[in-house]
Design a protein around this motif. Structure first.
Motif, PDB file in Angstrom:
ATOM      1  N   SER A 471     -11.035  36.100  85.325  1.00 21.48           N
ATOM      2  CA  SER A 471      -9.935  35.788  86.006  1.00 21.48           C
ATOM      3  C   SER A 471     -10.055  34.333  86.457  1.00 21.48           C
ATOM      4  N   ILE A 472      -8.512  33.862  86.593  1.00 21.40           N
ATOM      5  CA  ILE A 472      -8.645  32.466  86.906  1.00 21.40           C
ATOM      6  C   ILE A 472      -7.725  32.437  88.153  1.00 21.40           C
ATOM      7  N   ALA A 473      -8.100  31.654  89.271  1.00 15.97           N
ATOM      8  CA  ALA A 473      -7.314  31.336  90.473  1.00 15.97           C
ATOM      9  C   ALA A 473      -6.562  29.868  90.085  1.00 15.97           C
ATOM     10  N   VAL A 474      -5.404  29.832  90.185  1.00 15.01           N
ATOM     11  CA  VAL A 474      -4.719  28.524  89.814  1.00 15.01           C
ATOM     12  C   VAL A 474      -4.380  27.916  91.243  1.00 15.01           C
ATOM     13  N   SER A 475      -4.671  26.417  91.417  1.00 19.70           N
ATOM     14  CA  SER A 475      -4.052  25.753  92.561  1.00 19.70           C
ATOM     15  C   SER A 475      -4.917  26.074  93.977  1.00 19.70           C
ATOM     16  N   ALA A 476      -4.659  25.136  94.841  1.00 18.99           N
ATOM     17  CA  ALA A 476      -4.976  25.646  96.259  1.00 18.99           C
ATOM     18  C   ALA A 476      -4.365  26.663  96.934  1.00 18.99           C
ATOM     19  N   ASP A 477      -3.199  27.111  96.452  1.00 16.02           N
ATOM     20  CA  ASP A 477      -2.723  28.205  96.689  1.00 16.02           C
ATOM     21  C   ASP A 477      -3.459  29.568  96.862  1.00 16.02           C
ATOM     22  N   ALA A 478      -4.399  29.273  95.797  1.00 12.53           N
ATOM     23  CA  ALA A 478      -4.921  30.784  95.396  1.00 12.53           C
ATOM     24  C   ALA A 478      -6.625  30.248  95.551  1.00 12.53           C
ATOM     25  N   GLY A 479      -6.766  29.299  96.230  1.00 10.18           N
ATOM     26  CA  GLY A 479      -8.023  28.809  96.600  1.00 10.18           C
ATOM     27  C   GLY A 479      -8.864  29.172  97.346  1.00 10.18           C
ATOM     28  N   PRO A 480     -10.328  28.875  97.764  1.00 13.39           N
ATOM     29  CA  PRO A 480     -11.042  29.372  98.591  1.00 13.39           C
ATOM     30  C   PRO A 480     -10.322  29.613  99.754  1.00 13.39           C
ATOM     31  N   GLY A 481     -10.596  30.890 100.631  1.00 12.42           N
ATOM     32  CA  GLY A 481     -10.006  30.937 102.005  1.00 12.42           C
ATOM     33  C   GLY A 481      -8.933  31.930 101.687  1.00 12.42           C
ATOM     34  N   THR A 482      -8.421  32.366 100.467  1.00 14.81           N
ATOM     35  CA  THR A 482      -7.143  33.084 100.249  1.00 14.81           C
ATOM     36  C   THR A 482      -7.447  34.641  99.740  1.00 14.81           C
ATOM     37  N   LYS A 483      -6.610  35.440 100.179  1.00 16.27           N
ATOM     38  CA  LYS A 483      -6.848  36.861  99.791  1.00 16.27           C
ATOM     39  C   LYS A 483      -7.088  36.664  98.095  1.00 16.27           C
TER      40      LYS A 483
END
Length: 525
Positions: A471-483
């Motif tokens: 899995s890949i979380a892209v950008s600060a919009d999906a960064g640490p602290g997000t669901k």
């Protein structure tokens, strides 16, 4: 008569014997010295050969490290020999008494295989006394790619936010190039007897199975498609069927067919609904159909918000897969939900219907999902996209939405429109398809987290061997602290399968590392 007489030793002249002993004493000294040298050489030689064997063990370990480093799939062939030499030199202790530096040669003549031969010569300290001034040391190592066939489903977010820039290019373009590079790397290192296969599962809030696949879809010719045609998206089945791979074409239950995606006509009077009716529950204010080659999602009518990029089933031809990737576009839409993408990623890897291109599950096949998104899961309504739709009514026939008419779970809505945008599960906050009675947008976000996590868990528990998930979380919009960051981290098979890519370089690196892991190099000698 003669008699035997014992000789009288006292009458023997012993002085000639003494002279003899004096004459050979020098020879004995020479012989003793030679014997001592041979003895030291033989015994000390054992020390030399023991030392040489210890060096050989270290040389073998260095060769193993070097061949694995030189076998990294994403490494350019022109750099493999230099990498092998660097790693080998670093791995060999510097205090060994080599007569000259060891040599390392790299053989790339066999596809998917890297061979390394190392050789050197160490000086002796004792064995040279018996004619052995040095001892040759050799080591060899071979690394080859796994013979397991990789089947990879790319589950890719193509929602509107993927048009945002990552450095000098848009996220969607960096994603496309990185995905194609992964395919090139895997194919370049593939074992001919186990050709890789790839599938593409684009998603926003739903998934498009392809308008030609009517055999496992109901209501593809529903009356609400008047003036247009079904675009290929589906609603997810109710209850346990939402994230299940089970399918029985004759069943009317959770393992039955999927219902064609239809965004129902919404109230047209006194509110700001997204997809307004003609005043009735059987028609729309307007119906728009995309021209061929246009992938706009927000087309008024029954296909509103349907992702227009259809699934590409498993395909061994890398050119065909890369061509499908090239066509991907990020289009404005009404939200992002990961669950449908992961669920259909599992279904395209399965050997059973509705998609049957996957090989039967076995230890000779490695089934993999690579899932990527760039922001929080949402139905967009929380951002005020339809602030007064729940106060809107129809101008002709009272508004009504019954989830059961669409194969969905949840409560019937009457008179007034919904606060929420429509999804593959219904109006989540209003019709409550998950039975959680959401009272806020935070509750809706919790529902989306749960259904998406269930999709991930189902995929990982698939069959007896499971599906591996990167899995890949892209950008600060999906960064640490997000669901979404937490979801994707938990969705991955383990922590090493999760990547956070804050910029384009990190995204490219993530795909490169995934490619290297998929090829799965291992020592064979």
């Amino acid at each position: 008569m003669s008699r035997y007489r014992r000789p009288n030793l006292y009458s023997v002249d012993i002085f000639p014997m003494r002279k003899l002993f004096r004459d050979v004493s020098g020879n004995i000294a020479i012989i003793a010295a030679l014997m001592f040298a041979l003895l030291v050489g033989a015994v000390g030689g054992g020390v030399d050969f023991s030392y040489a064997n210890a060096v050989r063990v270290e040389m073998q370990a260095a060769a193993d490290s070097a061949v694995l480093a030189a076998s990294v799939p994403s490494l350019d062939d022109t750099k493999r020999e230099a990498v092998a030499g660097t790693v080998f030199a670093a791995a060999m202790p510097p205090d060994h008494e080599f007569i000259e530096p060891p040599t390392v040669t790299v053989d790339l003549s066999e596809d998917g295989v890297v061979k390394i031969d190392a050789s050197g010569r160490v000086a002796t300290k004792f064995a040279k006394l018996i004619g052995f001034s040095s001892i040759d040391i050799n080591a060899s190592a071979v690394a080859a790619q796994s013979v397991r066939r990789p089947e990879i489903a790319f589950v890719l977010d193509v929602s509107g936010s993927m048009r945002a820039f990552m450095g000098v290019d848009r996220r969607i373009n960096v994603l496309k190039q990185s995905t194609k590079t992964l395919i090139d790397t895997v194919n370049k290192n593939a074992v001919p007897s186990s050709p890789p296969a790839y599938a593409i599962v684009p998603f926003n809030m739903n998934v498009n199975v392809g308008a030609a696949n009517t055999s496992f879809v109901t209501e593809s010719t529903h009356a609400l498609f008047a003036g247009t045609s079904w675009a290929g998206c589906v609603l997810e089945r109710a209850g346990a069927g939402a994230n299940s791979d089970a399918y029985n074409q004759f069943s009317s239950g959770a393992d039955g067919k999927w219902h064609a995606y239809i965004w129902p006509p919404e109230p047209n009077s006194g509110g700001s609904c997204s997809n307004r009716s003609d005043g009735t529950n059987s028609g729309y204010l307007s119906v728009v159909t995309n021209p061929i080659g246009v992938y706009k999602a927000q087309t008024a009518g029954p296909n509103y918000n349907c992702v227009r990029h259809a699934i590409t089933p498993l395909e061994e031809d890398p050119s065909a897969v890369k061509s499908a990737i090239d066509k991907l576009t990020a289009e404005s839409n009404m939200g992002t939900i990961i669950a449908p993408g992961v669920a259909w990623g599992m279904r395209v890897l399965s050997e059973s219907e509705p998609f049957t291109q996957g090989e039967p599950e076995s230890k000779k096949v490695r089934k993999i999902i690579v899932v990527l998104t760039d922001g929080e899961q949402t139905t967009e309504a929380e951002y005020g996209t339809r602030p007064t739709c729940n106060a809107a009514t129809n101008s002709v026939t009272p508004f009504e939405f019954d989830p059961q008419n669409f194969g969905l779970a949840g409560k019937k809505l009457t008179t007034y429109g919904a606060r929420d945008e429509f999804s593959a599960y219904g109006f989540i906050r209003d019709s409550d398809p998950f039975g959680s009675n959401p009272a806020s947008w935070s509750d809706v976000a919790d529902d989306l987290y749960k259904v998406s996590m269930e999709a991930c868990d189902n995929a990982k528990a698939y069959g007896t061997l499971g599906i591996e998930i990167f899995s890949i979380a892209v950008s600060a919009d999906a960064g640490p602290g997000t669901k979404t960051y937490d979801l994707l981290k938990n969705c991955a098979s383990d922590e090493a399968h999760f990547f956070y890519a804050a910029d384009s370089k990190a995204l490219e690196t993530a795909f490169q590392k995934i490619a290297d892991e998929i090829v799965s190099v291992h020592l064979t000698k």
